[in-house]
Write an enzyme that holds these catalytic residues in place. Sequence first.
Site, PDB file in Angstrom:
ATOM      1  N   ASN A   1       8.711   5.359  -0.778  1.00 14.55           N
ATOM      2  CA  ASN A   1       6.905   5.008   0.139  1.00 14.55           C
ATOM      3  C   ASN A   1       7.404   6.092   1.703  1.00 14.55           C
ATOM      4  O   ASN A   1       7.613   6.570   2.867  1.00 14.55           O
ATOM      5  CB  ASN A   1       6.925   4.120   0.473  1.00 14.55           C
ATOM      6  CG  ASN A   1       6.087   3.571  -0.120  1.00 14.55           C
ATOM      7  OD1 ASN A   1       4.703   3.874   0.568  1.00 14.55           O
ATOM      8  ND2 ASN A   1       5.356   3.914  -1.112  1.00 14.55           N
TER       9      ASN A   1
ATOM     10  N   PRO B   1       6.063  -3.347   3.664  1.00 18.40           N
ATOM     11  CA  PRO B   1       5.525  -2.315   4.380  1.00 18.40           C
ATOM     12  C   PRO B   1       4.817  -1.121   2.813  1.00 18.40           C
ATOM     13  O   PRO B   1       4.411  -0.365   4.019  1.00 18.40           O
ATOM     14  CB  PRO B   1       6.195  -2.130   5.369  1.00 18.40           C
ATOM     15  CG  PRO B   1       7.733  -1.736   4.730  1.00 18.40           C
ATOM     16  CD  PRO B   1       7.380  -3.484   3.245  1.00 18.40           C
ATOM     17  N   THR B   2       5.252  -1.153   2.092  1.00 15.59           N
ATOM     18  CA  THR B   2       4.760   0.391   1.260  1.00 15.59           C
ATOM     19  C   THR B   2       3.163   0.149   0.894  1.00 15.59           C
ATOM     20  O   THR B   2       3.037  -1.570   0.623  1.00 15.59           O
ATOM     21  CB  THR B   2       5.732  -0.372  -0.327  1.00 15.59           C
ATOM     22  OG1 THR B   2       5.367  -0.928  -0.814  1.00 15.59           O
ATOM     23  CG2 THR B   2       7.537   0.290   0.646  1.00 15.59           C
ATOM     24  N   CYS B   3       2.892   1.488   0.034  1.00  9.93           N
ATOM     25  CA  CYS B   3       1.579   1.469  -0.441  1.00  9.93           C
ATOM     26  C   CYS B   3       1.139   0.712  -1.516  1.00  9.93           C
ATOM     27  O   CYS B   3       0.941   2.105  -2.553  1.00  9.93           O
ATOM     28  CB  CYS B   3       0.780   2.957  -0.087  1.00  9.93           C
ATOM     29  SG  CYS B   3       0.926   3.151   1.246  1.00  9.93           S
ATOM     30  N   ASP B   4       2.365  -0.197  -2.294  1.00 12.71           N
ATOM     31  CA  ASP B   4       2.450  -0.265  -3.312  1.00 12.71           C
ATOM     32  C   ASP B   4       1.956  -2.158  -3.973  1.00 12.71           C
ATOM     33  O   ASP B   4       2.316  -2.874  -2.604  1.00 12.71           O
ATOM     34  CB  ASP B   4       3.500  -0.670  -3.636  1.00 12.71           C
ATOM     35  CG  ASP B   4       3.993  -0.198  -5.481  1.00 12.71           C
ATOM     36  OD1 ASP B   4       3.058  -1.680  -5.658  1.00 12.71           O
ATOM     37  OD2 ASP B   4       3.924   0.234  -6.406  1.00 12.71           O
TER      38      ASP B   4
END
Length: 378
Positions: free
Chosen positions: A368, A324-327
């Site tokens: 995050n 789910p992270t923005c990476d």
Amino acid sequence: MAATQRIIDFLATRRPEGPCLVLDLDIVADNFRAFRRALPDSAIFYAVKANPAPEILRLLATMGSNFDCASVAEIEMALDAGATPARISFGNTIKKERDVARAHALGVSLFAVDCEEEVEKVARAAPGARVFCRVLTDGEGAEWPLSRKFGCVPAMAIDVLAHAHDLGLTATGVSFHVGSQQINTEAWDSALSDAAFVFNTLAERGIVLTLVNMGGGFPTRYLKDVPSAEAYGRSIFAALKRHFGNRIPETIIEPGRGMVGDAGVIKAEVVLVSKKSAEDDKRWVFLDIGKFGGLAETMDEAIRYPIVTKRDGDRMEPCVLAGPTCDSADVLYEKKPYPLPISLTVGDEVLIEGTGAYTTTYSAVAFNGFEPLRSYVI
Ligand SMILES: Cc1ncc(COP(=O)(O)O)c(C=O)c1O
């Protein structure tokens, strides 16, 4: 190992919010007994790094386990769980001298080294301690290899141990690790041959080694069947006989993954199912847990966890599975897409099996803003 009834009942009654690991101590106890049966003459040093939950350490301390620790913090955890310092090994070959001194002050007297510089630290900070030298292995056959970073070639191990002896330490033996999730039961053979070479060469110089630390590497069942602890035991014992004859030394094993991997299940949730274009033939399925939430061993898609959903009877199609992270590195399986039910939808719960080892500790930072992986040991 699928989720046990105790894990299923816990999830059904407690209904914990967010991703979490639920670990069944009965399985850890079974695994400990299986290792003891498989290698009855070897001392078991549980690799604390695999899962340092206090309940696990307490159970294993009560059952008679020893502990392989990678840091002073892990040594303190093992002591808190009831282990005596004599049952602890400081198994990391990369230590600050002040940490060696702290371990020594806590009563620990067994240390890993793999070079003369590290021997000198131990000689200064823990005078008189016992040291074993780690030799390199090629990690062949392991799904999570540990080669190169730790250990030295056997010829150098001879000098390292002789140096330890000269500095007043007890040169006690040789260690190695054949790589984690080692599928080949014969993988210990060549490392034991190297160990015997170091033993014999040093004996000619009057230095008598007594210990072989055969490390971890014992697997957990993920998607494929793996050999039993008994099969590893048979093969390792045969290799010990082959290389040491009737003079088999004292031996240690350090199971981490094989002790706790199949005792835990992560409950997670589908956050999004989407495609990148109308023509895209593969869905992206995003979970509320990913590489930074505890599933770090999906790096290079090395470890493939079994994933169970309530829709498993429906048609399955490969998808890209991501966290789910923005990476953008937070993708679990893409090179080899993962088959999941086509009907899987937002909000569905998934169970990620075989996640008792190397998960909670990898998610200790709230990247995050996602909280570190919660764990329930039952
Ligand atoms: C020194 C040492 N011993 C034991 C282990 C545990 O290995 P496994 O989880 O493969 O049993 C490790 C893992 O990194 C290790 O570094």
